[in-house]
Structures are given as C-alpha cells and as structure tokens.
Design a protein around this motif. Structure first.
Motif, mmCIF file in Angstrom:
data_model
loop_
_atom_site.group_PDB
_atom_site.id
_atom_site.type_symbol
_atom_site.label_atom_id
_atom_site.label_comp_id
_atom_site.label_asym_id
_atom_site.label_seq_id
_atom_site.Cartn_x
_atom_site.Cartn_y
_atom_site.Cartn_z
ATOM 1 N N MET B 345 34.179 74.380 53.943
ATOM 2 C CA MET B 345 33.340 73.288 53.455
ATOM 3 C C MET B 345 33.213 73.322 51.942
ATOM 4 N N MET B 346 33.101 74.532 51.393
ATOM 5 C CA MET B 346 32.970 74.659 49.944
ATOM 6 C C MET B 346 34.157 74.017 49.249
ATOM 7 N N ILE B 349 34.087 70.004 50.001
ATOM 8 C CA ILE B 349 33.014 69.245 49.357
ATOM 9 C C ILE B 349 33.233 69.148 47.863
ATOM 10 N N GLU B 350 33.970 70.089 47.322
ATOM 11 C CA GLU B 350 34.339 69.998 45.908
ATOM 12 C C GLU B 350 35.100 68.693 45.662
ATOM 13 N N ARG B 352 35.084 66.108 47.774
ATOM 14 C CA ARG B 352 34.238 65.009 48.217
ATOM 15 C C ARG B 352 33.288 64.559 47.107
#
Lengths: 184, 585
Positions: B345-346, B349-350, B352
C-alpha cells in the motif's frame, strides 16, 4: 552507588534550573509524564466507515506519515486501542455496533469524529443516519470537512494531544459521566 | 492473456428483439412508448426464458422497481454478452398486494436485487428462496422508498430529538432513546425474541446441526455460525459475512449489509437533478469521477445534450486516471488481505497521491470532485495539468506498475494464496450478473466501454483484458492489465485532446429533463455502474436508481467461498474489491 546523604530540598530557582535539564535531570509532575507518554503512543482502532476512512489511510502512508506522532499502529481489536477515529457516516443500523466497540476499549479512551457526517450528519440528513456520532459516544475532537484532508486530520490529532496533556490522572470516569463503566 | 474481444461479434439490436418477442408471446406482452416490453406478472418467467434462450439476452443487468400512483412497476434490463443495448421488461404489480414471480431460478444474480426491492418497496417475489430485508434491519416498519412513506426527522410533525441541550445540560441521545430512536415503529405483536427461531436455517444466533442445513450427512459434529464483521479488518468497511463453518471449512456464507445505508436513492428523489451530482461522488468513493460520468451520461441522454469534443477528452482522461488509482488501491488491499500488510500500500499510495494531486488542481478536491456537469465539465484543465499528467502517464505510472508486477506476481506466497482459490466459472459469472474484473477474470470479454461504447471510447486503440482461470490470481492479473490498458488510452487522449469549449447546450440555472426514462451505464473500475432514471418533467427525478457493481458482484460471493477455509474467504472478498459506500448506498 548508594546514596549516603539525603538529597537536599530544591529551591524554586534550582527547580527552574532542573527543568532546563542542565543538571542532567528533569523535574515535573507525574501527571505530565503520564500524559506525555499517552500522547506519544496513541493507538487508534482500525475502524473506517466511509469515504473519510480513505483519507485516514492516506494519513498513515508515506506522504503524510502519521507515525511521526507515535501512531503508526492501527489496532484491529478495540481492546488494544485507546483512540477511535470515527471516519464516515454512521447509520442507525451501525449505531449499536459502534457503541459496543467503544465500550470494549480500555480506559482512558478518546474519540475523534472525522468529517461532517460523523460530526453532524453532513449532507446525508435523513432517517437512515445518526445525525452526529456524539449521540452515541462522547467525542473529544471534531474534524470538519467532507472529507477532511489528511492535514486536517493530523491537526485534529494534535489538538487531541493538547487536550490529553491537560488531563488529570484520577477522576477520568467521573468527568465522562461514568460512561466508561458500561459494558456493552 | 489478452483475448481478441468483442470487435468480431455482432451486437444485438434491442428494438428488433423486443418486437420479435412481443409477437411470439401474443396478448400477454405489449410495448410501451419507450420500447419496453410490458408483460403480465404470470408470464414474466416465460418471457425472460424466451429472451435468454432464443435471443442471447443472457445477462440480467439491472432489476428495480418504480412506485407509480396506481401501481408498482418492477423493471428488468437484460443485456447480451455479445454487446449492444439492453431490452427493458416491465411488470405491473397491484398496489395493495404486490406480488411478482421471482427470477432467481433463471438468473441467480437477481437474488440480492430482489431482496432490495422487497426491502425498499415491499414487493413480494414469489419463489424467492430467502426474501428478507437486506439494507434496513429486521423489525423495521414500512418500506422507505414508497412515495407514501413519511420520512422521520423530515416529514413527521415533531422532531424526535428536539434539543440535545434541553436545560443547558448536554445529554447523550442513547440515554433517552433506543439506538434506533423513535423513528421506528414496530408492527403490532412484534417481539424481538420471535426472531430467534430454532427451526430457521438463516438464524444468526442458534447453532445449527448438519441435518437442519441438509448438508453432507456424513459429516459429524456441529456446524458453527461465525459472524465476520461488521467491524473486522478484512471486510473493507462495515460489511458482515455470516459463515457456517465445519471446523475451518466454509459450508455456507451469507452476506449481511446495510451498515452504511443512507438511502441514497431516496435523497436522490428529493434533490434537484444537478444536486445529485455531489452525492454520486460518495457512492464508490474510490471512483468518484466514474460515478459522475455515469450520472451525467444518463441525464444527457434524456435531455439530448451534445458534449463538446474537449469535454469528452477531459472525461476520458479523468475516468481512466480514476481507474488507475482505484485498481492500484484494489490490488494492494487484496495483498493486505492475504498478509502483505501495508507495505504494498505504501508503494501504491505514493502513486495514488500524485493522481489525486491532478484531481485537486483541476476540481479543487482530492476525493469528492463534483466536476462533471450535464453537457460537459465544470472547469477547464489548469495550465500545469498537462505537463504533470504527461510525466505521470509516460514515465512514472508505467514503471510503478512494472515494479508492482515484478515484486508481486511471481511471489511464491501470492501464488499459493491466489491460484485455484475462489473459482467462478464463466457461465456462473454471467448468470450471477457479475461485472468488471470479476467477470473478465472468468474469461468473458465483456466491457461496457466496448460492448456499448459511450463517450469517445470507440476512437481509442485498447484491448479488453481477460484471463481464463476465474480465480483470485486471474482477478489480480486482470486489474494489473487494466491499469496498463488505461495508460494506453490515457497516452492517446493526452496526445489528441483539442482546444475548445468545455460545456455544451444552453446555459440554465435549473435544468428541466423531459419526461421519460433511461438506463445509462458506464464501466467503472469495479464493474458496470448503471443509473436508471425516470423523469416526469419535474425539477427532480421521479425515480433515481443506482445499479451498483459491488452490490451485485457480492451475489456470487457465497458460491465462490464454499469449501474454502476462512482465511481464503477474506482473500476472495478482497478480490471482488467492494466499496461499502456503493454496496449499501
């Protein structure tokens, strides 16, 4: 090394000196120390309701990085958390569930109402929604926005930290009207 | 694998089929002015069978109901997997005792949709196996979408909560009211204990033995019912799964939803036409601009407004950026569910965040954009949009997808957890009305952008991504492929976008939509998002129905999960990639 002589009482001037840490020791109240510890490792419950939960998760990730404030751990069990961020709209069907989750959290515990829906019903003002989560659980900090930006949530968290720093050690339950005593 | 898609197939012609079917059925079927088939209730299954078996209309796209002053009208939209438009079938039901035959035996995908109609309108479906409330709770009095149902808080004479500070003292609503306040009227003779019926298989409290469930009689020992959710880290929000377990093996699964229900459709009927636009953002909040486009498209069809060229391009760019960020979120949440907690996710989401920056600079908001208007878009792209979008699309996102692919796809744990789990065969995927990546991962090359092209999608060169396996891994691969296809579309759109106006039609503060009805649909990241709108020429919609892809995809969850372990159910739910805002509406 054993202390052979009793420590002399500190004068106010000496105490002020102590607060600056020049002598290698810090002087303060126990309350201050406990509250400081509480603010620096507050574990939020992993609990998202709606759109605001997306922004809440953005707050945890690399750009915003909530773990700067000791909050990187979102606990999936309410029994391991001391903060609940109500992120999103609360329906009447969900209301008993969230009350139960709140009751399961150990004390002391705090609540952030994130976003307009959780704070006052927001744009969804109809029969199916609870018009504000404070009808169900006591709220400490309200964060406005639909949804609030991650920065706004962090501001809310820092406000909560300020609030916690002023709390007293005893009488937590009394101040909350005995609500912590209930079992769901 | 990228299959050769719908280009070769001949799309069905809904008008021809409707005429043929009406001729075959004789007096029982008539055609109304919108070209819909109006059928007697008793002949509905026969007509639907005829359409399915002889005219290839094998996909029940949408099922809903309209409350007219003199009748309830259930509406069915049937599509073909070969592409083309939809055939509308309508059945009138008596106002006092509305009963319509259930279609669950022909299309199992009707299951949850019929339950929703029962819950909201009180129309009974004869032959439905499990006709219970789905969005409201058991014991709720009345059917809220009926026009004569008076909405508590708004339409009753007195507000139930007059003040939270009656004497300057704060009090909690819970102390004075039940959790559901006095908005609820229980039917006479209602007792909460009556809900616990020892003989009922769907009982949520009692422990049920194998014989009662008519499960495998060889299995010894009790079956245990476990409620997963609504507060559970794996349920992507507040969704509940009621599992019947034999040890660790799932014997049966019932989805329980409605924990985020706010009756979007009722609010939609109260709002002005344009006033619904910001509400559509909050349906599937990971695909805001896709939802807006679906609603704008449907109203534009009804108003017959043309959209200028530049606005069409902007819409495509926005919708495809939405798809990229949504699939990135979906993939990484699936990985969350199988144990790769938060690290993928990290990374996703960067990327995103960068796409959300584009949304913010254009629309003013990261998530709730409120950007599309009937006949165009609200604002033009700012000058700094194009350089940043080009950098993202040409350089950055492609590398991010390749990186994700190289780290994840051949990971041993990912393969072990995903391959061969949650298989949905293609016939079942179609009959359960699934859509989006779930359908395409079962080898069905069906994409609304290709099957019934809207906007300007027919100008671009792109492929419909499919996989033959139908398991979780296939859904993961389809999503990964779709990000790449979206980037392909984005490159073409960014290169071709012309200058020009961004709003068509004449300027009006209050729009009037001509009387009529339309079912418009778009391909959202999670599947086919449909809006069924009925206008009577008033300033607000007479009926506003949202066909939510997540809600309908959940119908197949039980079939996918049976026989797997509890931990796999979590992964299967993750692979459907639900968004609760859209499931519960």
């Amino acid at each position: 090394m054993a202390i052979t002589q009793p420590l002399p009482l500190l004068t106010p001037e000496q105490m002020a000196e102590g607060k600056t840490g020049e002598n290698g020791l810090l002087v303060g109240t126990l309350e201050m120390a406990v509250n400081w510890a509480r603010t620096q490792s507050m574990w939020p419950a992993l609990f998202g309701l709606a759109c605001c939960a997306i922004e809440m998760m953005h707050t945890q990730t690399s750009r915003m990085d909530m773990s700067r404030f000791g909050m990187e751990l979102m606990r999936a069990s309410p029994r391991q958390s001391d903060l609940i961020i109500v992120a999103g709209r609360l329906s009447r069907k969900m209301a008993p569930v969230i009350r139960r989750i709140y009751d399961q959290m150990p004390e002391p515990k705090w609540v952030i109402s994130m976003g307009d829906c959780a704070s006052c019903g927001g744009i969804f003002n109809n029969y199916a929604l609870v018009q504000g989560v404070d009808e169900i659980i006591p709220v400490d900090v309200y964060v406005a926005g639909c949804p609030p930006r991650p920065e706004a949530l962090m501001h809310g968290i820092l406000q909560l930290h300020e609030k916690v720093k002023l709390e007293h050690l005893d009488g937590w339950r009394d101040r909350k009207g005995g609500y912590g005593l209930r079992v769901g | 694998m990228i299959a050769s898609d719908l280009k070769a197939m001949t799309p069905v012609m809904p008008a021809d089929i409707a005429a043929k079917a009406a001729a075959r059925m004789g007096d029982a079927v008539t055609m109304d002015e919108d070209g819909a088939l109006v059928v007697e209730a008793a002949k509905l299954p026969a007509l639907v069978r005829l359409l399915r078996d002889e005219h290839h209309l094998n996909y029940l796209s949408n099922l809903t109901c309209v409350d007219w002053p003199d009748r309830f009208e259930t509406v069915y939209h049937l599509c073909s997997m070969q592409g083309g438009g939809q055939v509308t079938v309508k059945v009138a039901a008596d106002k006092a005792r509305p009963i319509v035959p259930s279609l669950t035996s022909i299309f199992p995908g009707a299951d949850l949709q019929e339950r929703e109609v029962w819950d909201m309108y009180g129309v009974r479906f004869a032959g439905h196996p499990n006709l219970r409330r789905i969005l409201m709770w058991e014991g709720f009095a009345g059917h809220p979408m009926r026009k004569d149902w008076r909405e508590a808080y708004y339409e009753q004479d007195q507000k139930p909560l007059k003040s939270r500070w009656p004497n300057g003292e704060f009090f909690f609503g819970e102390d004075t009211l039940s959790n559901w306040a006095d908005n609820i009227k229980y039917p006479t003779g209602y007792a909460a204990e009556g809900l616990i019926d020892e003989g009922r298989a769907d009982n949520n409290i009692a422990v049920i033995d194998a014989a009662a469930l008519k499960l495998n009689p060889d299995i010894q020992g009790d079956h245990v019912i476990v409620n997963m959710g609504p507060q559970h880290p794996s349920t992507h929000g507040v969704f509940q799964m009621r599992l019947t377990l034999d040890g660790e093996t799932v014997m049966d699964l019932q989805p329980v939803m409605g924990y985020m229900h706010r009756n979007h459709e009722k609010i939609g009927e109260r709002n002005l036409w344009l006033g619904n636009m910001p509400f559509t953002d909050r349906l599937d909040y990971l695909a805001q601009l896709g939802n807006e486009w679906g609603y704008a498209l449907t109203v534009e069809k009804m108003m017959e407004v043309a959209v200028p060229e530049r606005a069409e391009y902007i819409r495509v760019i926005m919708a495809e950026l939405t798809r990229v960020q949504s699939h990135m979120w979906g993939i990484t949440f699936l990985l969350n569910d199988i144990g790769a907690f938060f690290t993928p996710m990290m990374y996703a989401i960067e990327e995103r965040e960068l796409i959300l920056d584009l949304f913010e600079m254009t629309t003013g908001s990261r998530l709730m954009c409120n950007y599309m208007r009937f006949g165009g878009v609200a604002y033009d792209l700012p000058p700094e949009f194009m350089p940043m979008a080009r950098t993202l699309v040409y350089d950055r996102l492609e590398k991010a997808v390749d990186e994700m692919d190289s780290y994840l796809t051949n990971n041993e744990i990912v393969r072990e957890r995903m391959q061969g789990v949650g298989i949905l065969p293609p016939e079942m995927a179609i009959s359960y009305s699934t859509s989006g990546p779930v359908l395409r991962a079962s080898g069905v090359p069906y994409d609304v952008r290709r099957a019934e092209p809207y906007g300007i999608y027919d100008r671009f060169d792109w492929d419909v991504v499919t996989r033959p396996e139908g398991d979780i891994f296939a859904r993961y691969m389809v999503r990964l492929g779709e990000i790449r296809e979206s980037l392909k579309i984005l490159k073409q759109a960014l290169a071709q976008i012309p200058e020009g106006p961004i709003m068509g039609g004449k300027k009006a503060w209050q729009i009037r939509v001509p009387a009529g009805q339309h079912y418009g649909r778009v391909e959202n990241p999670r599947g086919e998002l449909g809006f069924y709108l009925v206008s009577t020429g008033e300033s607000n919609p007479y009926r506003y129905h949202v066909r939510s892809p997540c809600f309908v995809n959940l119908t197949a969850l039980a079939e996918m999960s049976k026989g797997h372990k509890v931990a796999d159910v979590v992964a299967i739910l993750g692979s459907i990639d639900i968004v609760l805002g859209e499931v519960d509406r």
